[in-house]
Structures are given as structure tokens and as C-alpha cells.
Motif scaffolding. Structure first.
Motif, PDB file in Angstrom:
ATOM      1  N   LYS A  44     -32.322  35.133 -39.457  1.00 31.22           N
ATOM      2  CA  LYS A  44     -31.552  35.835 -38.430  1.00 31.22           C
ATOM      3  C   LYS A  44     -32.523  36.354 -37.366  1.00 31.22           C
ATOM      4  CE  LYS A  44     -28.177  36.888 -41.813  1.00 31.22           C
ATOM      5  NZ  LYS A  44     -26.915  37.373 -42.048  1.00 31.22           N
ATOM      6  N   SER A  45     -32.540  35.633 -36.249  1.00 23.51           N
ATOM      7  CA  SER A  45     -33.496  36.013 -35.216  1.00 23.51           C
ATOM      8  C   SER A  45     -32.831  36.227 -33.861  1.00 23.51           C
ATOM      9  CB  SER A  45     -34.588  34.947 -35.095  1.00 23.51           C
ATOM     10  OG  SER A  45     -34.040  33.714 -34.707  1.00 23.51           O
ATOM     11  N   GLN A  46     -31.526  36.396 -33.858  1.00 18.06           N
ATOM     12  CA  GLN A  46     -30.787  36.676 -32.625  1.00 18.06           C
ATOM     13  C   GLN A  46     -30.047  37.995 -32.805  1.00 18.06           C
ATOM     14  OE1 GLN A  46     -30.858  34.612 -29.888  1.00 18.06           O
ATOM     15  NE2 GLN A  46     -32.322  33.370 -31.018  1.00 18.06           N
ATOM     16  N   TRP A  47     -30.029  38.789 -31.754  1.00 20.31           N
ATOM     17  CA  TRP A  47     -29.295  40.042 -31.783  1.00 20.31           C
ATOM     18  C   TRP A  47     -27.823  39.768 -31.491  1.00 20.31           C
ATOM     19  CZ3 TRP A  47     -32.018  43.658 -33.918  1.00 20.31           C
ATOM     20  CH2 TRP A  47     -33.394  43.712 -33.732  1.00 20.31           C
ATOM     21  N   VAL A  57     -39.047  33.531 -35.176  1.00 17.90           N
ATOM     22  CA  VAL A  57     -38.315  34.790 -35.360  1.00 17.90           C
ATOM     23  C   VAL A  57     -38.846  35.860 -34.409  1.00 17.90           C
ATOM     24  CG1 VAL A  57     -37.995  36.728 -36.972  1.00 17.90           C
ATOM     25  CG2 VAL A  57     -37.589  34.382 -37.751  1.00 17.90           C
ATOM     26  N   VAL A  58     -40.157  36.037 -34.393  1.00 19.68           N
ATOM     27  CA  VAL A  58     -40.749  37.089 -33.539  1.00 19.68           C
ATOM     28  C   VAL A  58     -40.447  36.813 -32.066  1.00 19.68           C
ATOM     29  CG1 VAL A  58     -42.947  38.104 -32.781  1.00 19.68           C
ATOM     30  CG2 VAL A  58     -42.536  37.678 -35.220  1.00 19.68           C
ATOM     31  N   LEU A  93     -44.352  28.609 -43.015  1.00 23.76           N
ATOM     32  CA  LEU A  93     -43.972  30.015 -42.912  1.00 23.76           C
ATOM     33  C   LEU A  93     -44.300  30.546 -41.513  1.00 23.76           C
ATOM     34  CD1 LEU A  93     -44.482  32.784 -45.468  1.00 23.76           C
ATOM     35  CD2 LEU A  93     -45.439  33.065 -43.223  1.00 23.76           C
ATOM     36  N   LEU A  94     -45.492  30.248 -41.020  1.00 24.29           N
ATOM     37  CA  LEU A  94     -45.909  30.731 -39.702  1.00 24.29           C
ATOM     38  C   LEU A  94     -45.054  30.152 -38.578  1.00 24.29           C
ATOM     39  CD1 LEU A  94     -49.734  30.708 -40.229  1.00 24.29           C
ATOM     40  CD2 LEU A  94     -48.362  32.707 -39.623  1.00 24.29           C
ATOM     41  N   LYS A  95     -44.672  28.914 -38.722  1.00 18.52           N
ATOM     42  CA  LYS A  95     -43.797  28.282 -37.728  1.00 18.52           C
ATOM     43  C   LYS A  95     -42.475  29.037 -37.642  1.00 18.52           C
ATOM     44  CE  LYS A  95     -41.427  23.892 -37.098  1.00 18.52           C
ATOM     45  NZ  LYS A  95     -41.227  22.578 -37.704  1.00 18.52           N
ATOM     46  N   GLN A  96     -41.896  29.340 -38.790  1.00 21.47           N
ATOM     47  CA  GLN A  96     -40.625  30.063 -38.826  1.00 21.47           C
ATOM     48  C   GLN A  96     -40.791  31.509 -38.359  1.00 21.47           C
ATOM     49  OE1 GLN A  96     -39.961  28.903 -42.989  1.00 21.47           O
ATOM     50  NE2 GLN A  96     -37.995  28.063 -42.334  1.00 21.47           N
ATOM     51  N   LEU A  97     -41.854  32.161 -38.802  1.00 19.14           N
ATOM     52  CA  LEU A  97     -42.100  33.556 -38.417  1.00 19.14           C
ATOM     53  C   LEU A  97     -42.331  33.667 -36.912  1.00 19.14           C
ATOM     54  CD1 LEU A  97     -42.572  36.496 -39.390  1.00 19.14           C
ATOM     55  CD2 LEU A  97     -44.988  35.898 -39.605  1.00 19.14           C
ATOM     56  N   THR A  98     -43.082  32.754 -36.350  1.00 12.58           N
ATOM     57  CA  THR A  98     -43.347  32.769 -34.904  1.00 12.58           C
ATOM     58  C   THR A  98     -42.043  32.656 -34.126  1.00 12.58           C
ATOM     59  OG1 THR A  98     -45.534  31.814 -35.246  1.00 12.58           O
ATOM     60  CG2 THR A  98     -44.593  31.611 -33.034  1.00 12.58           C
ATOM     61  N   GLY A 150     -37.775  46.210 -38.293  1.00 17.65           N
ATOM     62  CA  GLY A 150     -36.843  46.049 -39.404  1.00 17.65           C
ATOM     63  C   GLY A 150     -36.272  44.643 -39.474  1.00 17.65           C
ATOM     64  N   ALA A 151     -35.962  44.067 -38.325  1.00 16.06           N
ATOM     65  CA  ALA A 151     -35.432  42.701 -38.292  1.00 16.06           C
ATOM     66  C   ALA A 151     -36.493  41.695 -38.735  1.00 16.06           C
ATOM     67  CB  ALA A 151     -34.925  42.369 -36.891  1.00 16.06           C
ATOM     68  N   ILE A 152     -37.720  41.906 -38.301  1.00 11.22           N
ATOM     69  CA  ILE A 152     -38.807  41.018 -38.739  1.00 11.22           C
ATOM     70  C   ILE A 152     -38.997  41.151 -40.249  1.00 11.22           C
ATOM     71  CG2 ILE A 152     -41.286  40.531 -38.585  1.00 11.22           C
ATOM     72  CD1 ILE A 152     -41.116  41.451 -35.619  1.00 11.22           C
TER      73      ILE A 152
END
Length: 184
Positions: free
Chosen positions: A6-9, A178-179, A171-176, A23-25
């Protein structure tokens, strides 16, 4: 099956605080950490018990928090970064405590998470992080800590390679993503 993050508000035009973004991260980082711990098991690496699996998740969580701090190094001020990372780590500690109590029973898991985070932060501080992402020593340290958490059994002997070559880059691809999405 792909992991849904979930990376969209919901209300995109609302202003978000750094605490809300942290918190979202953290929510997504927890999901990514669990996913990577499950992936290791699916690749025939073995956990002795739930405590060991949680220890691996902790290493993934700390790695992600420190990666976020490095990702944002030039895009926000030091004070903003400190506020965001603090909110992120405290929320991760909450997730860890809640899940640890469910699986392992009562205990002060939050404090142990924060203690481990502080220790790892000083260790990772010695490793580089470029515009392309973490350097090999940064990734290797994650692999090493995961191997230590899993034990150096014959079955887990090559876990460092799995983490460096496959799990951490994904993991980094997905985390990047998201951020980036949460800051847009």
C-alpha cells in the motif's frame, strides 16, 4: 503470488506528516520483511522455530529502515530525516512487539528491537550507499546477520548468497517504489 503493498494515499491532496509517512513505510516494511522470511523458507532454508524466523524479520526491518534513511539523504533535511526514521523505527518496534507477543508470549520485545536497531545502525554506518543503492558490503552485512540469526547449519550455509543475489535487490526495488509513491 505477488505481494501487494500500500503505497498510495486514499486522500491524495491531503498533506501528510513525517510521522504518518513513517508509519506507512513501516506497514509496508513489515510486509516485505515477512515476505522475504517466508521466501527463504520456500528456498529450502530452515528455521528452528518462530523466534528464529522473527529474528530474520528483524534484520530485514532494520535493513529497510536504514535504507530509507539513506534513500532520503539528499531529498529532505537532517531534522526531517531524523523525525521520519524515528517514527519508522518506533512503528516497526510496535509491529515486532505485537507479533512477538502473539507467537512467543509476554516479553519486552519493543526494547530489544530498538536496542538491536541502534547496534545495527552503527554497524551499517560503515558501509556505503550510492544513488544505485547499497554497496556490496551493505548487502553482505544483511546476509551475514540473517545467517547468524538462522544459525550456520549446513542447510542455511548459502543464505548469504540468496539474500545478496535475490532477496535484498527485490526488497529494495519494492521499498524504493513505496517510499517514492508515499512522498509524491
Amino acid at each position: 503470488m505477488a505481494l501487494r503493498l500500500k503505497s498510495q494515499w486514499h486522500k491524495e491532496d491531503s498533506e501528510r506528516t513525517l510521522e504518518e509517512i513513517g508509519g506507512a513505510i513501516a506497514f509496508n516494511a513489515w510486509r516485505l520483511g515477512v515476505d522475504k522470511a517466508v521466501n527463504l523458507h520456500s528456498k529450502q532454508f530452515a528455521y528452528r522455530d518462530d523466534a528464529q524466523r522473527l529474528a530474520v524479520i528483524v534484520e530485514y526491518l532494520i535493513f529497510q529502515a536504514l535504507a530509507v534513511e539513506r534513500m532520503l539523504f539528499e531529498s529532505i533535511t537532517d531534522e526531517q530525516r531524523r523525525e521520519l526514521v524515528t517514527a519508522l523505527v518506533l512503528k516497526l518496534a510496535d509491529h515486532y512487539e505485537e507479533n512477538s507477543r502473539t507467537l512467543l508470549g509476554e516479553g519486552d520485545y519493543r526494547a530489544s528491537f530498538i536496542e538491536t536497531f541502534n547496534l545495527r545502525a552503527s554497524e551499517y554506518a560503515e558501509f556505503g550507499y550510492t544513488d544505485e543503492g547499497p554497496t556490496y558490503p551493505f548487502l553482505r552485512h544483511l546476509g551475514y546477520e540473517i545467517q547468524q540469526a538462522m544459525g550456520e547449519s549446513q542447510v542455511n550455509r548459502w543464505v548469504i548468497d540468496q539474500v545478496i543475489d535475490s532477496d535484498a535487490p527485490e526488497l529494495l526495488k519494492q521499498l524504493t517504489r513505496v517510499v517514492k509513491n508515499l512522498f509524491d
